[in-house]
Design a protein around this motif. Sequence first.
Motif, PDB file in Angstrom:
ATOM      1  N   ALA A 260       0.825  -1.200   0.000  1.00 56.12           N
ATOM      2  CA  ALA A 260       0.000   0.000   0.000  1.00 56.12           C
ATOM      3  C   ALA A 260       0.862   1.253   0.000  1.00 56.12           C
ATOM      4  O   ALA A 260       0.571   2.217  -0.710  1.00 56.12           O
ATOM      5  N   SER A 261       1.947   1.218   0.775  1.00 51.51           N
ATOM      6  CA  SER A 261       2.772   2.415   0.892  1.00 51.51           C
ATOM      7  C   SER A 261       3.491   2.735  -0.417  1.00 51.51           C
ATOM      8  O   SER A 261       3.935   3.851  -0.628  1.00 51.51           O
ATOM      9  N   ALA A 262       3.634   1.732  -1.290  1.00 53.75           N
ATOM     10  CA  ALA A 262       4.288   1.989  -2.569  1.00 53.75           C
ATOM     11  C   ALA A 262       3.268   2.054  -3.703  1.00 53.75           C
ATOM     12  O   ALA A 262       3.645   2.079  -4.874  1.00 53.75           O
ATOM     13  N   GLY A 263       1.983   2.068  -3.353  1.00 47.75           N
ATOM     14  CA  GLY A 263       0.947   2.156  -4.380  1.00 47.75           C
ATOM     15  C   GLY A 263       0.847   0.924  -5.242  1.00 47.75           C
ATOM     16  O   GLY A 263       0.531   1.009  -6.427  1.00 47.75           O
ATOM     17  N   LEU A 264       1.134  -0.238  -4.682  1.00 50.82           N
ATOM     18  CA  LEU A 264       1.079  -1.483  -5.455  1.00 50.82           C
ATOM     19  C   LEU A 264      -0.171  -2.277  -5.111  1.00 50.82           C
ATOM     20  O   LEU A 264      -0.694  -2.187  -4.008  1.00 50.82           O
ATOM     21  N   GLN A 265      -0.647  -3.087  -6.095  1.00 48.46           N
ATOM     22  CA  GLN A 265      -1.745  -4.007  -5.843  1.00 48.46           C
ATOM     23  C   GLN A 265      -1.164  -5.309  -5.317  1.00 48.46           C
ATOM     24  O   GLN A 265      -0.101  -5.731  -5.750  1.00 48.46           O
ATOM     25  N   GLU A 266      -1.937  -5.981  -4.456  1.00 45.53           N
ATOM     26  CA  GLU A 266      -1.441  -7.179  -3.797  1.00 45.53           C
ATOM     27  C   GLU A 266      -0.995  -8.272  -4.765  1.00 45.53           C
ATOM     28  O   GLU A 266      -0.080  -9.022  -4.475  1.00 45.53           O
ATOM     29  N   ASP A 267      -1.666  -8.383  -5.937  1.00 47.13           N
ATOM     30  CA  ASP A 267      -1.323  -9.483  -6.840  1.00 47.13           C
ATOM     31  C   ASP A 267      -0.250  -9.113  -7.859  1.00 47.13           C
ATOM     32  O   ASP A 267      -0.010  -9.824  -8.822  1.00 47.13           O
ATOM     33  N   ASP A 268       0.429  -7.989  -7.639  1.00 45.64           N
ATOM     34  CA  ASP A 268       1.552  -7.599  -8.492  1.00 45.64           C
ATOM     35  C   ASP A 268       2.819  -8.190  -7.875  1.00 45.64           C
ATOM     36  O   ASP A 268       3.413  -7.613  -6.969  1.00 45.64           O
ATOM     37  N   ARG A 269       3.216  -9.375  -8.332  1.00 46.40           N
ATOM     38  CA  ARG A 269       4.333 -10.093  -7.725  1.00 46.40           C
ATOM     39  C   ARG A 269       5.475 -10.278  -8.711  1.00 46.40           C
ATOM     40  O   ARG A 269       5.311 -10.008  -9.906  1.00 46.40           O
ATOM     41  N   VAL A 270       6.601 -10.770  -8.215  1.00 39.84           N
ATOM     42  CA  VAL A 270       7.750 -10.932  -9.118  1.00 39.84           C
ATOM     43  C   VAL A 270       7.402 -11.799 -10.315  1.00 39.84           C
ATOM     44  O   VAL A 270       7.940 -11.628 -11.407  1.00 39.84           O
ATOM     45  N   TYR A 271       6.469 -12.752 -10.126  1.00 38.50           N
ATOM     46  CA  TYR A 271       6.149 -13.655 -11.222  1.00 38.50           C
ATOM     47  C   TYR A 271       4.932 -13.210 -12.044  1.00 38.50           C
ATOM     48  O   TYR A 271       4.517 -13.919 -12.953  1.00 38.50           O
ATOM     49  N   SER A 272       4.334 -12.055 -11.729  1.00 36.85           N
ATOM     50  CA  SER A 272       3.172 -11.603 -12.510  1.00 36.85           C
ATOM     51  C   SER A 272       3.613 -11.238 -13.929  1.00 36.85           C
ATOM     52  O   SER A 272       4.728 -10.768 -14.124  1.00 36.85           O
ATOM     53  N   PRO A 273       2.710 -11.397 -14.893  1.00 39.98           N
ATOM     54  CA  PRO A 273       3.069 -11.025 -16.265  1.00 39.98           C
ATOM     55  C   PRO A 273       3.394  -9.535 -16.350  1.00 39.98           C
ATOM     56  O   PRO A 273       2.827  -8.718 -15.616  1.00 39.98           O
ATOM     57  N   LEU A 274       4.326  -9.202 -17.248  1.00 39.33           N
ATOM     58  CA  LEU A 274       4.781  -7.826 -17.439  1.00 39.33           C
ATOM     59  C   LEU A 274       3.617  -6.845 -17.642  1.00 39.33           C
ATOM     60  O   LEU A 274       3.555  -5.805 -16.986  1.00 39.33           O
ATOM     61  N   ARG A 275       2.691  -7.205 -18.545  1.00 42.84           N
ATOM     62  CA  ARG A 275       1.590  -6.288 -18.844  1.00 42.84           C
ATOM     63  C   ARG A 275       0.728  -6.004 -17.628  1.00 42.84           C
ATOM     64  O   ARG A 275       0.237  -4.901 -17.432  1.00 42.84           O
ATOM     65  N   PHE A 276       0.557  -7.052 -16.819  1.00 45.46           N
ATOM     66  CA  PHE A 276      -0.230  -6.905 -15.605  1.00 45.46           C
ATOM     67  C   PHE A 276       0.416  -5.879 -14.665  1.00 45.46           C
ATOM     68  O   PHE A 276      -0.247  -4.966 -14.166  1.00 45.46           O
ATOM     69  N   SER A 277       1.727  -6.041 -14.442  1.00 42.44           N
ATOM     70  CA  SER A 277       2.429  -5.111 -13.545  1.00 42.44           C
ATOM     71  C   SER A 277       2.385  -3.694 -14.096  1.00 42.44           C
ATOM     72  O   SER A 277       2.164  -2.735 -13.355  1.00 42.44           O
ATOM     73  N   PHE A 278       2.599  -3.576 -15.406  1.00 46.30           N
ATOM     74  CA  PHE A 278       2.585  -2.253 -16.031  1.00 46.30           C
ATOM     75  C   PHE A 278       1.249  -1.554 -15.787  1.00 46.30           C
ATOM     76  O   PHE A 278       1.194  -0.427 -15.296  1.00 46.30           O
TER      77      PHE A 278
END
Lengths: 448, 448
Positions: A260-278
């Motif tokens: 939350a403090s970095a404005g990230l969603q919980e399911d944005d993980r090292v293994y998430s697809p690139l487009r998803f993280s973007f």
Amino acid sequence: MTLNSTNIAIIRRLLGGRNSRPLKSILLKIEASDLAKLFSLLKDHEIRTYIDALMSIDKASDTLKNLPEPQLVKILKKIESPKLVALLTFCPEDDAAFFLDLLDDSKETLLARIPEKRRRRLNQLLSYPEDSAGRAMITKVFSLPIELTAQEAIDELRKRHREEAIYYVYCVDEEKRLVGVASLRALVTAPPETRLKDLVKTEVVAVHATTLAQDVAKLVQHYDLIAIPVIDENKALIGIITVDDVLDIVQEQATADIYASAGLQEDDRVYSPLRFSFKNRLPWMLLNLVLASLVSSIVSFFEATMSQLIVLATLNNIVAGIGGNTAIQTLTVVTRGIATGDFSFISYRKAILKELLVGVSLGVLIGACAGLIVYFWRQSAMVGIIICISMILNSFVASTMGAIIPIVLKKLNWDPASGSGVLVTFITDSFGFFSFLGIATIGLKYFS
Amino acid sequence: MTLNSTNIAIIRRLLGGRNSRPLKSILLKIEASDLAKLFSLLKDHEIRTYIDALMSIDKASDTLKNLPEPQLVKILKKIESPKLVALLTFCPEDDAAFFLDLLDDSKETLLARIPEKRRRRLNQLLSYPEDSAGRAMITKVFSLPIELTAQEAIDELRKRHREEAIYYVYCVDEEKRLVGVASLRALVTAPPETRLKDLVKTEVVAVHATTLAQDVAKLVQHYDLIAIPVIDENKALIGIITVDDVLDIVQEQATADIYASAGLQEDDRVYSPLRFSFKNRLPWMLLNLVLASLVSSIVSFFEATMSQLIVLATLNNIVAGIGGNTAIQTLTVVTRGIATGDFSFISYRKAILKELLVGVSLGVLIGACAGLIVYFWRQSAMVGIIICISMILNSFVASTMGAIIPIVLKKLNWDPASGSGVLVTFITDSFGFFSFLGIATIGLKYFS
């Protein structure tokens, strides 16, 4: 058996072979959480044989649910439809509901092919809100009529074939309502003819299917429970949540808080697809760009002042930066205090006052240091005094905001962790630049 | 019974009275974690009577260990010495070791007054490193000789008077070495004459007394255990760690991870004394002042450039700020991935590459937006292009550093969470100012 390179090689060779017996016997000996790790090493055709083998030894759903979600979705989509229907029909209900929920586009088609009785129960489970107890619970729960004796209860226990997770014996009345609980140990050590009625604790800590998972976790932690029963609106026992699932809930909550403090969603993980993280990070970056531009526009008011004394343009980042640090420290302590229940040991008022005093004391000390650094570095007493005063003022704003914002968000029933970081940083940046350059403008007008 | 204003009032009235019987009977019905909350409502003289009552119903240590540490230390110091010695002598060993460890200055004096046999065992417990399994374990553990039958085992179980936490039956050989484990359920449902030897799983997941508590937590989570046995160097069973303690370990670890990014110590909480928080946060603030001054000195190289084009001084915070955000997002995802074991599903190399691509894609998009904002706001195409290029460059530096620094720290066996935030922010700040003002200097030289 633990997973190592030797048995990985053996498993892969067996996956290529025709005889499934040795494969099954080796897979039976490995823990589901280890079996899950194998997936990322296998090729597509191996994955199909692997799932067949897992299904035939009844370990498919146990293994699959150990996978990270994006990987799980990919693998579920690789399973041929009749097999997937079989899996969803015969695995534990709660697992089936979890898998179906991930297969959003094919959910309805799959459900239509599942026998009606089970379909109705799965739809019931899927109707509970996400992050609720109804979604986290195991629906297979061991309960007994309260009229039995201890010996009869043990005999019942003996009849169950599968090794279920049994830590407590839940007792129900004729309407299946939860009326008492006994530990397995109490049951075993009681005289055989004791009635359950006389053995159970009737004040049972239970949750409703709609209770938030994180509130369930708090209860389990508070009372050091191994499992907590879940009841429906009629008080009927419909499932349990075990402490290992609570551990997962706590881990996910911690991730959410950190993210939350970095404005990230919980399911944005090292293994998430690139487009998803973007896609997930973009809104946050845009918000930050807008806020940074607003801060810039505050700085732009003082262009004349900075032109007159260019050293100000060199130093203003110090005031804003240190203010931001003060705010983030206060904010982190208060937010974490809210999350872990620390506020049952101190009042909000006292905590805010304390944070304010710590912040301002640090501001005075660090401000004085900064003033001295600037005095010796830039040979200007005036700029040194200006930076010192503005840093003290900013530390006051920073620690007040850092302490109050999460508490206000909490009172409004919003998540105190998300958004408050960017808000206080925006405030301390703006006020930092404004106070430093503002005081400098006054200083230049009257004292030079 | 749960704690509410009515029974709080009753308890306080009873604390003032002479008859301790009704007080004890009400306290017996309340959970230790609730009893702990009462302390902050009581006056000093009430606290003493309260502890007496808790000791007489054998709930003192259970209640006390639910308190936050600073409050616990204060209360322990209020207990008269003979009573404290009695508490330390008769409460569970692991609790006694925990309390003694907090009472640093009086530890030796107190130990000297505890009976020798127990003192030796307490010293043994205190010899295990902080944050090790030996410190987190319960030393009271139910174990049985492997030669018994199921019925004999149940008879043994019946003999134990106190309700201990028993989830697994651990089996030991003549040398007290752990040789097998069975679930209580397996024991109860097996034919009475079955030998434990034939009932137990001989491959037991166990940890050493010196294993790091957070590694214990990972094992318990991985294998979904309810308790994990702790063994000494001779493989003798010396304790167990239950999953509710693992929950506490996970919570503390999460706090430590969240705190690390803000430069906070784990024991700096909302209820910590002001002086403690001040002392703990000061080094971090000083470090940040030094780093901010270094960044300032980089900016000061470009004073001439800024004087020539004052709008640069207005805009440079945007480049540094957005770079910092990119770095923190990447860093947070990678650090959390390390903490939760996500890297068993993706290689470091692939994760770094992905983060780099996400960061730079965002950099290009946000850089373009910033360029347009500046172009329309400040009517300068050149400054727009400069800000866009420097933001893209900085996004590259930010995402590379954000991904690589925690992985390198991890490989060096350092804590990836602590310090990496301030390091990458320093790098992105410095590089952000340097690239923006540097490119502007070149631009001014050749294109105006």
